[in-house]
Enzyme design. Structure first.
Site, PDB file in Angstrom:
ATOM      1  N   LYS A 107       1.000  -1.237   0.068  1.00 15.57           N
ATOM      2  CA  LYS A 107      -0.100   0.038  -0.048  1.00 15.57           C
ATOM      3  C   LYS A 107       0.867   1.282   0.041  1.00 15.57           C
ATOM      4  CE  LYS A 107      -3.748   0.162   2.079  1.00 15.57           C
ATOM      5  NZ  LYS A 107      -4.807   0.455   0.910  1.00 15.57           N
ATOM      6  N   SER A 108       0.355   2.420  -0.676  1.00 15.60           N
ATOM      7  CA  SER A 108       1.298   3.386  -0.857  1.00 15.60           C
ATOM      8  C   SER A 108       1.403   4.298   0.522  1.00 15.60           C
ATOM      9  CB  SER A 108       0.893   4.400  -2.023  1.00 15.60           C
ATOM     10  OG  SER A 108      -0.719   4.774  -1.556  1.00 15.60           O
ATOM     11  N   ALA A 111       4.607   2.548   1.841  1.00 13.46           N
ATOM     12  CA  ALA A 111       5.543   2.747   0.918  1.00 13.46           C
ATOM     13  C   ALA A 111       6.075   4.320   1.000  1.00 13.46           C
ATOM     14  CB  ALA A 111       5.160   2.502  -0.488  1.00 13.46           C
ATOM     15  N   GLU A 133       5.557 -10.019   3.903  1.00  8.43           N
ATOM     16  CA  GLU A 133       6.813  -9.682   4.079  1.00  8.43           C
ATOM     17  C   GLU A 133       7.043  -8.376   4.178  1.00  8.43           C
ATOM     18  OE1 GLU A 133       6.404 -11.713   1.427  1.00  8.43           O
ATOM     19  OE2 GLU A 133       6.489 -13.695   1.887  1.00  8.43           O
ATOM     20  N   GLN A 152      -2.430  -4.750  -1.377  1.00 14.62           N
ATOM     21  CA  GLN A 152      -3.433  -4.896  -2.197  1.00 14.62           C
ATOM     22  C   GLN A 152      -3.269  -6.243  -3.207  1.00 14.62           C
ATOM     23  OE1 GLN A 152      -4.298  -2.183  -5.515  1.00 14.62           O
ATOM     24  NE2 GLN A 152      -6.251  -2.082  -4.675  1.00 14.62           N
ATOM     25  N   TYR A 166      -1.038 -25.061  -8.445  1.00 10.79           N
ATOM     26  CA  TYR A 166      -0.538 -25.238  -7.067  1.00 10.79           C
ATOM     27  C   TYR A 166      -1.094 -26.405  -6.409  1.00 10.79           C
ATOM     28  CZ  TYR A 166       2.234 -23.475  -3.449  1.00 10.79           C
ATOM     29  OH  TYR A 166       3.015 -23.498  -1.972  1.00 10.79           O
ATOM     30  N   LYS A 172       4.019 -26.589  -1.261  1.00  8.52           N
ATOM     31  CA  LYS A 172       4.316 -26.731   0.261  1.00  8.52           C
ATOM     32  C   LYS A 172       3.685 -25.598   1.481  1.00  8.52           C
ATOM     33  CE  LYS A 172       8.605 -24.351  -0.811  1.00  8.52           C
ATOM     34  NZ  LYS A 172      10.100 -24.435  -1.025  1.00  8.52           N
TER      35      LYS A 172
END
Length: 184
Positions: A107-108, A111, A133, A152, A166, A172
């Site tokens: 998200k800005s 950021a 992360e 987002q 997947y 995993k």
């Protein structure tokens, strides 16, 4: 690969449980926004945080990951040390359709404070809470708020379903809840 609009995201959440819990409109009063947007969904950070620390001189090794490299905290706010890193997960549980690839972007609001969310794909037929992360690139401690928007998700519909998803590969990180640590 068209990007899917709010009407499609809403329908997939309601009819197929693609996002649970689902917030139908952006919530923004006094919080970092979360919920459905025009072409995406802003997910919330949970109240569980794994903060990397070097108290025990641990080495980060993705092939032999040790929990000695971080401390776990629960609460409404996480303070990320300067030039450090934290893991959290989304409040929301996602079930990605077979013909969709999802991209996670930061998200800005964060950021602009020097907090960077790693760009992560959610592959076709992956499901779970997303491990997020977050890097603090500043020389100052920085706050991340639980139960508020942290990233987002953009939903890209493929021209056709993939031959192998997947789920087919028995990935995993399938079905993860909470913060999922690196696995080999």
């Amino acid at each position: 690969m068209p990007i899917m609009p709010d009407s499609w995201i809403r329908r997939m959440a309601a009819d197929h449980g693609m996002i649970e819990p689902f917030v139908e409109a952006q919530r923004r009063e006094g919080v970092i926004s979360y919920g459905l947007s025009s072409y995406g969904y802003d997910a919330r950070a949970a109240d569980e945080f794994k903060i990397f620390t070097n108290v025990d001189n641990a080495v980060v090794d993705p092939k032999a990951f040790s929990e000695d490299g971080f401390v776990t905290r629960r609460g409404p706010v996480c303070i990320i040390p300067p030039n450090s890193f934290v893991l959290t997960h989304t409040v929301e549980y996602f079930r990605i359709p077979r013909d969709v690839l999802v991209i996670c972007l930061g998200k800005s609001t964060y950021a602009r404070c020097g907090l960077i969310v790693n760009v992560t794909p959610l592959e076709p037929e992956w499901e779970g809470q997303v491990t997020i992360e977050i890097s603090n690139t500043t020389p100052l401690p920085a706050k991340v708020y639980a139960n508020e928007g942290v990233c987002q998700f953009l939903f890209l519909k493929g021209e056709a379903p993939p031959e192998v998803s997947y789920a087919d590969r028995r990935g995993k990180y399938m079905g993860q809840r909470g913060v999922a640590l690196p696995r080999l």
